[in-house]
Design a protein around this motif. Structure first.
Motif, mmCIF file in Angstrom:
data_model
loop_
_atom_site.group_PDB
_atom_site.id
_atom_site.type_symbol
_atom_site.label_atom_id
_atom_site.label_comp_id
_atom_site.label_asym_id
_atom_site.label_seq_id
_atom_site.Cartn_x
_atom_site.Cartn_y
_atom_site.Cartn_z
ATOM 1 N N HIS A 94 49.595 1.780 -42.087
ATOM 2 C CA HIS A 94 49.261 0.480 -41.490
ATOM 3 C C HIS A 94 50.064 -0.620 -42.166
ATOM 4 O O HIS A 94 50.303 -0.571 -43.366
ATOM 5 N N ASP A 95 50.432 -1.604 -41.393
ATOM 6 C CA ASP A 95 51.000 -2.850 -41.903
ATOM 7 C C ASP A 95 50.513 -3.923 -40.953
ATOM 8 O O ASP A 95 51.088 -4.150 -39.890
ATOM 9 N N VAL A 96 49.407 -4.551 -41.329
ATOM 10 C CA VAL A 96 48.723 -5.470 -40.428
ATOM 11 C C VAL A 96 48.513 -6.816 -41.119
ATOM 12 O O VAL A 96 48.005 -6.868 -42.236
ATOM 13 N N VAL A 98 46.244 -9.710 -40.959
ATOM 14 C CA VAL A 98 44.928 -10.024 -40.403
ATOM 15 C C VAL A 98 44.770 -11.520 -40.213
ATOM 16 O O VAL A 98 44.212 -11.976 -39.223
ATOM 17 N N SER A 99 45.270 -12.275 -41.170
ATOM 18 C CA SER A 99 45.184 -13.745 -41.118
ATOM 19 C C SER A 99 46.262 -14.290 -42.055
ATOM 20 O O SER A 99 47.011 -13.522 -42.665
ATOM 21 N N ASP A 100 46.307 -15.595 -42.202
ATOM 22 C CA ASP A 100 47.248 -16.190 -43.146
ATOM 23 C C ASP A 100 46.955 -15.746 -44.577
ATOM 24 O O ASP A 100 47.838 -15.749 -45.426
ATOM 25 N N ALA A 101 45.706 -15.383 -44.835
ATOM 26 C CA ALA A 101 45.292 -15.014 -46.198
ATOM 27 C C ALA A 101 45.332 -13.506 -46.453
ATOM 28 O O ALA A 101 45.215 -13.084 -47.600
ATOM 29 N N ILE A 102 45.471 -12.694 -45.403
ATOM 30 C CA ILE A 102 45.384 -11.241 -45.592
ATOM 31 C C ILE A 102 46.474 -10.505 -44.823
ATOM 32 O O ILE A 102 46.598 -10.642 -43.605
ATOM 33 N N ARG A 103 47.245 -9.724 -45.567
ATOM 34 C CA ARG A 103 48.170 -8.742 -44.992
ATOM 35 C C ARG A 103 47.861 -7.421 -45.670
ATOM 36 O O ARG A 103 47.846 -7.330 -46.898
ATOM 37 N N PHE A 104 47.628 -6.408 -44.886
ATOM 38 C CA PHE A 104 47.164 -5.114 -45.378
ATOM 39 C C PHE A 104 48.201 -4.042 -45.079
ATOM 40 O O PHE A 104 48.523 -3.789 -43.927
ATOM 41 N N VAL A 105 48.738 -3.423 -46.137
ATOM 42 C CA VAL A 105 49.674 -2.309 -45.990
ATOM 43 C C VAL A 105 49.016 -1.094 -46.630
ATOM 44 O O VAL A 105 48.615 -1.141 -47.793
ATOM 45 N N GLN A 106 48.889 -0.028 -45.849
ATOM 46 C CA GLN A 106 48.321 1.226 -46.360
ATOM 47 C C GLN A 106 49.378 2.307 -46.269
ATOM 48 O O GLN A 106 50.008 2.478 -45.225
ATOM 49 N N MET A 107 49.572 3.043 -47.378
ATOM 50 C CA MET A 107 50.574 4.106 -47.431
ATOM 51 C C MET A 107 49.947 5.344 -48.061
ATOM 52 O O MET A 107 49.126 5.232 -48.973
ATOM 53 N N THR A 108 50.353 6.521 -47.565
ATOM 54 C CA THR A 108 49.761 7.772 -48.024
ATOM 55 C C THR A 108 50.846 8.744 -48.475
ATOM 56 O O THR A 108 51.813 8.965 -47.746
#
Length: 186
Positions: A94-96, A98-108
């Motif tokens: 994931h590379d999402v 969400v808002s100006d305050a949150i960017r979420f990158v998930q790597m496995t």
């Protein structure tokens, strides 16, 4: 594995503690009444006269599965970290934003059911403060060769009695160990 209830036990709402009514043979003079549930239940099957006692019993609970799923990794530059972990061989799940305050990158990592996450608003840890993250491989020599070929700066293989290791750090200084559980040559 589910533990079946014992006969005569009323389940406690949390499943760990049970109240049991135990009928046991009335003790003779100077004797102690054995309130251990197993002994008392066996004794109660044919003994008379009876004395009713209550006892609290603890049974080992069946453990639920608890799986480590996601570990936050503190980084300063999200895109640089994502590029680095892709080079190590991690898959970008994931590379999402969400808002100006949150960017979420998930790597496995390949073959793992646990992932790492980094980005903006993910953790309050200081970038580079994560120490001793560890992944496990079947062949440390192959892992060393692949990481080196991908441009990851790994040191020489470190053989210890409990396993063989190579180490690397991400661009922020978060430290990783790659372990082959069985030391080479054993």
């Amino acid at each position: 594995m589910r533990v079946p209830p014992l006969p005569g036990l009323d389940p406690h709402p949390y499943g760990a503690v049970h109240r049991v009514r135990v009928q046991a043979r009335k003790p003779g003079p100077g004797a102690r009444l054995d309130l251990r549930v197993g002994a008392a239940l066996r004794e109660a099957r044919g003994a008379a006269p009876f004395v009713v006692r209550e006892a609290t019993v603890r049974r080992r609970m069946a453990l639920m599965d608890i799986k480590l799923e996601l570990i936050g990794v503190p980084v300063t530059d999200i895109d640089r970290a994502k590029t680095f972990y892709e080079r190590v061989g991690f898959h970008a799940d994931h590379d999402v934003t969400v808002s100006d305050a949150i960017r979420f990158v998930q790597m496995t990592p390949p073959g793992s059911s646990c992932s790492i996450a980094f980005g903006k608003g993910i953790t309050e840890m200081t970038p580079g403060s994560l120490d001793n993250m560890q992944v496990v491989v079947d062949d440390i020599e192959q892992a060393h060769a692949e990481l080196t070929a991908r441009g990851v700066d790994v040191g020489a293989i470190d053989d210890q009695p409990w396993g063989s290791f190579v180490y690397f750090t991400d661009p922020d200084g978060n430290r990783w160990a790659v372990q082959q559980k069985t030391p080479r040559g054993q």
